[in-house]
Design a protein around this motif. Structure first.
Motif, PDB file in Angstrom:
ATOM      1  N   ALA A  62       0.814  -1.210   0.000  1.00 59.63           N
ATOM      2  CA  ALA A  62       0.000   0.000   0.000  1.00 59.63           C
ATOM      3  C   ALA A  62       0.848   1.260   0.000  1.00 59.63           C
ATOM      4  N   LEU A  63       1.938   1.231  -0.771  1.00 61.84           N
ATOM      5  CA  LEU A  63       2.795   2.409  -0.899  1.00 61.84           C
ATOM      6  C   LEU A  63       2.135   3.394  -1.859  1.00 61.84           C
ATOM      7  N   PRO A  64       2.248   4.691  -1.590  1.00 64.55           N
ATOM      8  CA  PRO A  64       1.598   5.675  -2.455  1.00 64.55           C
ATOM      9  C   PRO A  64       2.257   5.734  -3.830  1.00 64.55           C
ATOM     10  N   LEU A  65       1.415   5.871  -4.856  1.00 65.63           N
ATOM     11  CA  LEU A  65       1.887   5.948  -6.233  1.00 65.63           C
ATOM     12  C   LEU A  65       1.800   7.379  -6.746  1.00 65.63           C
ATOM     13  N   LEU A  66       2.700   7.723  -7.657  1.00 72.11           N
ATOM     14  CA  LEU A  66       2.644   9.015  -8.326  1.00 72.11           C
ATOM     15  C   LEU A  66       1.612   8.966  -9.446  1.00 72.11           C
ATOM     16  N   HIS A  67       0.993  10.077  -9.733  1.00 67.99           N
ATOM     17  CA  HIS A  67       0.039  10.177 -10.838  1.00 67.99           C
ATOM     18  C   HIS A  67       0.516  11.248 -11.801  1.00 67.99           C
ATOM     19  N   SER A  68       0.228  11.061 -13.072  1.00 71.73           N
ATOM     20  CA  SER A  68       0.603  12.087 -14.039  1.00 71.73           C
ATOM     21  C   SER A  68      -0.123  13.379 -13.692  1.00 71.73           C
ATOM     22  N   SER A  69       0.531  14.474 -13.912  1.00 70.62           N
ATOM     23  CA  SER A  69       0.047  15.832 -13.622  1.00 70.62           C
ATOM     24  C   SER A  69      -0.241  16.060 -12.139  1.00 70.62           C
ATOM     25  N   GLN A  70       0.335  15.243 -11.278  1.00 65.64           N
ATOM     26  CA  GLN A  70       0.149  15.421  -9.827  1.00 65.64           C
ATOM     27  C   GLN A  70       1.030  16.559  -9.331  1.00 65.64           C
ATOM     28  N   ALA A  71       0.465  17.434  -8.544  1.00 65.64           N
ATOM     29  CA  ALA A  71       1.253  18.503  -7.931  1.00 65.64           C
ATOM     30  C   ALA A  71       1.990  17.929  -6.724  1.00 65.64           C
ATOM     31  N   GLN A  72       3.135  18.467  -6.435  1.00 68.37           N
ATOM     32  CA  GLN A  72       3.946  18.074  -5.286  1.00 68.37           C
ATOM     33  C   GLN A  72       4.195  16.559  -5.238  1.00 68.37           C
ATOM     34  N   LYS A  73       4.679  16.019  -6.344  1.00 67.56           N
ATOM     35  CA  LYS A  73       4.961  14.590  -6.436  1.00 67.56           C
ATOM     36  C   LYS A  73       5.985  14.144  -5.401  1.00 67.56           C
ATOM     37  N   GLU A  74       6.861  15.062  -4.999  1.00 70.27           N
ATOM     38  CA  GLU A  74       7.893  14.692  -4.031  1.00 70.27           C
ATOM     39  C   GLU A  74       7.281  14.238  -2.711  1.00 70.27           C
ATOM     40  N   MET A  75       6.104  14.752  -2.355  1.00 69.73           N
ATOM     41  CA  MET A  75       5.469  14.338  -1.097  1.00 69.73           C
ATOM     42  C   MET A  75       5.044  12.876  -1.162  1.00 69.73           C
ATOM     43  N   THR A  76       4.421  12.479  -2.265  1.00 71.69           N
ATOM     44  CA  THR A  76       3.999  11.090  -2.437  1.00 71.69           C
ATOM     45  C   THR A  76       5.214  10.173  -2.519  1.00 71.69           C
ATOM     46  N   HIS A  77       6.209  10.606  -3.281  1.00 77.10           N
ATOM     47  CA  HIS A  77       7.424   9.812  -3.429  1.00 77.10           C
ATOM     48  C   HIS A  77       8.145   9.659  -2.084  1.00 77.10           C
ATOM     49  N   ASN A  78       8.267  10.733  -1.333  1.00 74.01           N
ATOM     50  CA  ASN A  78       8.942  10.683  -0.036  1.00 74.01           C
ATOM     51  C   ASN A  78       8.175   9.810   0.958  1.00 74.01           C
ATOM     52  N   GLU A  79       6.854   9.830   0.909  1.00 75.54           N
ATOM     53  CA  GLU A  79       6.055   8.971   1.796  1.00 75.54           C
ATOM     54  C   GLU A  79       6.332   7.502   1.480  1.00 75.54           C
ATOM     55  N   ALA A  80       6.415   7.166   0.197  1.00 79.83           N
ATOM     56  CA  ALA A  80       6.719   5.788  -0.195  1.00 79.83           C
ATOM     57  C   ALA A  80       8.108   5.384   0.292  1.00 79.83           C
ATOM     58  N   LEU A  81       9.085   6.266   0.120  1.00 79.87           N
ATOM     59  CA  LEU A  81      10.438   5.951   0.587  1.00 79.87           C
ATOM     60  C   LEU A  81      10.488   5.790   2.103  1.00 79.87           C
ATOM     61  N   THR A  82       9.722   6.589   2.826  1.00 77.13           N
ATOM     62  CA  THR A  82       9.670   6.474   4.287  1.00 77.13           C
ATOM     63  C   THR A  82       9.144   5.105   4.695  1.00 77.13           C
ATOM     64  N   CYS A  83       8.081   4.628   4.042  1.00 76.20           N
ATOM     65  CA  CYS A  83       7.527   3.302   4.366  1.00 76.20           C
ATOM     66  C   CYS A  83       8.512   2.188   4.009  1.00 76.20           C
ATOM     67  N   ILE A  84       9.166   2.321   2.857  1.00 79.66           N
ATOM     68  CA  ILE A  84      10.166   1.320   2.470  1.00 79.66           C
ATOM     69  C   ILE A  84      11.302   1.296   3.491  1.00 79.66           C
ATOM     70  N   ASP A  85      11.733   2.476   3.924  1.00 79.06           N
ATOM     71  CA  ASP A  85      12.821   2.571   4.895  1.00 79.06           C
ATOM     72  C   ASP A  85      12.455   1.883   6.209  1.00 79.06           C
ATOM     73  N   LEU A  86      11.198   1.965   6.610  1.00 86.43           N
ATOM     74  CA  LEU A  86      10.762   1.325   7.852  1.00 86.43           C
ATOM     75  C   LEU A  86      10.708  -0.195   7.732  1.00 86.43           C
ATOM     76  N   LEU A  87      10.418  -0.702   6.539  1.00 82.66           N
ATOM     77  CA  LEU A  87      10.158  -2.132   6.376  1.00 82.66           C
ATOM     78  C   LEU A  87      11.308  -2.943   5.806  1.00 82.66           C
ATOM     79  N   LEU A  88      12.127  -2.362   4.948  1.00 82.31           N
ATOM     80  CA  LEU A  88      13.178  -3.121   4.294  1.00 82.31           C
ATOM     81  C   LEU A  88      14.205  -3.568   5.325  1.00 82.31           C
TER      82      LEU A  88
END
Length: 166
Positions: free
Chosen positions: A9-35
């Motif tokens: 349930a990691l967040p995905l980026l969408h085309s034309s999404q504003a502030q994509k870095e927030m979604t991307h950073n949230e996904a990296l944060t979850c990966i960092d906690l679990l990997l």
């Protein structure tokens, strides 16, 4: 189209999404906690007062405070506060305090259970599936009390370890 990955349930980026870095950073944060995840505690219901970013816990069945509503989730402290990840079947984490793994199986966390078909040491199977029961010594023309006591001790140990049936 979904906005989360299927397994974690990691967040995905969408085309034309504003502030994509927030979604991307949230996904990296979850990966960092679990990997290669390590946890500080299992079945805790109260968040620790002094959690540091990167530390994780497995939330108990009756969480309170900041963990309320996240029963059995993995709670990880980040620079932005608590993040919660729902467990998935087969997810395994290392619990340093218990020096063992904790695996999510059958909708619950199982501490220190190891499931295998056999145990191999340097290519040699040393423990396999449980064998049928072996009856204790009985009968015979010559009775050796010490030998029978030793056999009974060996059979009891094998049964207690689950290597042969009872």
């Amino acid at each position: 189209m979904t906005d989360r990955t299927a397994r974690l349930a990691l967040p995905l980026l969408h085309s034309s999404q504003a502030q994509k870095e927030m979604t991307h950073n949230e996904a990296l944060t979850c990966i960092d906690l679990l990997l290669h995840g390590g946890i500080e505690g299992v079945g805790e219901d109260t968040p620790p007062a002094t959690a540091q970013p990167g530390q994780c816990w497995i939330v108990g069945d009756a969480p309170v405070g900041a963990w309320a509503g996240s029963a059995r989730h993995i709670a990880g402290m980040t620079a932005g506060g608590w993040r919660f990840v729902a467990p998935r079947e087969g997810m395994a984490l290392w619990w340093a305090g218990g020096e063992t793994t904790v695996v999510f199986r059958g909708a619950q966390w199982r501490i220190g259970e190891l499931h295998a078909r056999r145990l191999m040491v340097e290519g040699t199977a040393v423990v396999g599936a449980q064998r049928p029961a072996i009856p204790g010594a009985n009968g015979g023309n010559v009775r050796d009390v010490e030998a029978r006591a030793t056999l009974d001790t060996v059979l009891t140990a094998l049964r207690d370890h689950g290597l042969i049936g009872r």
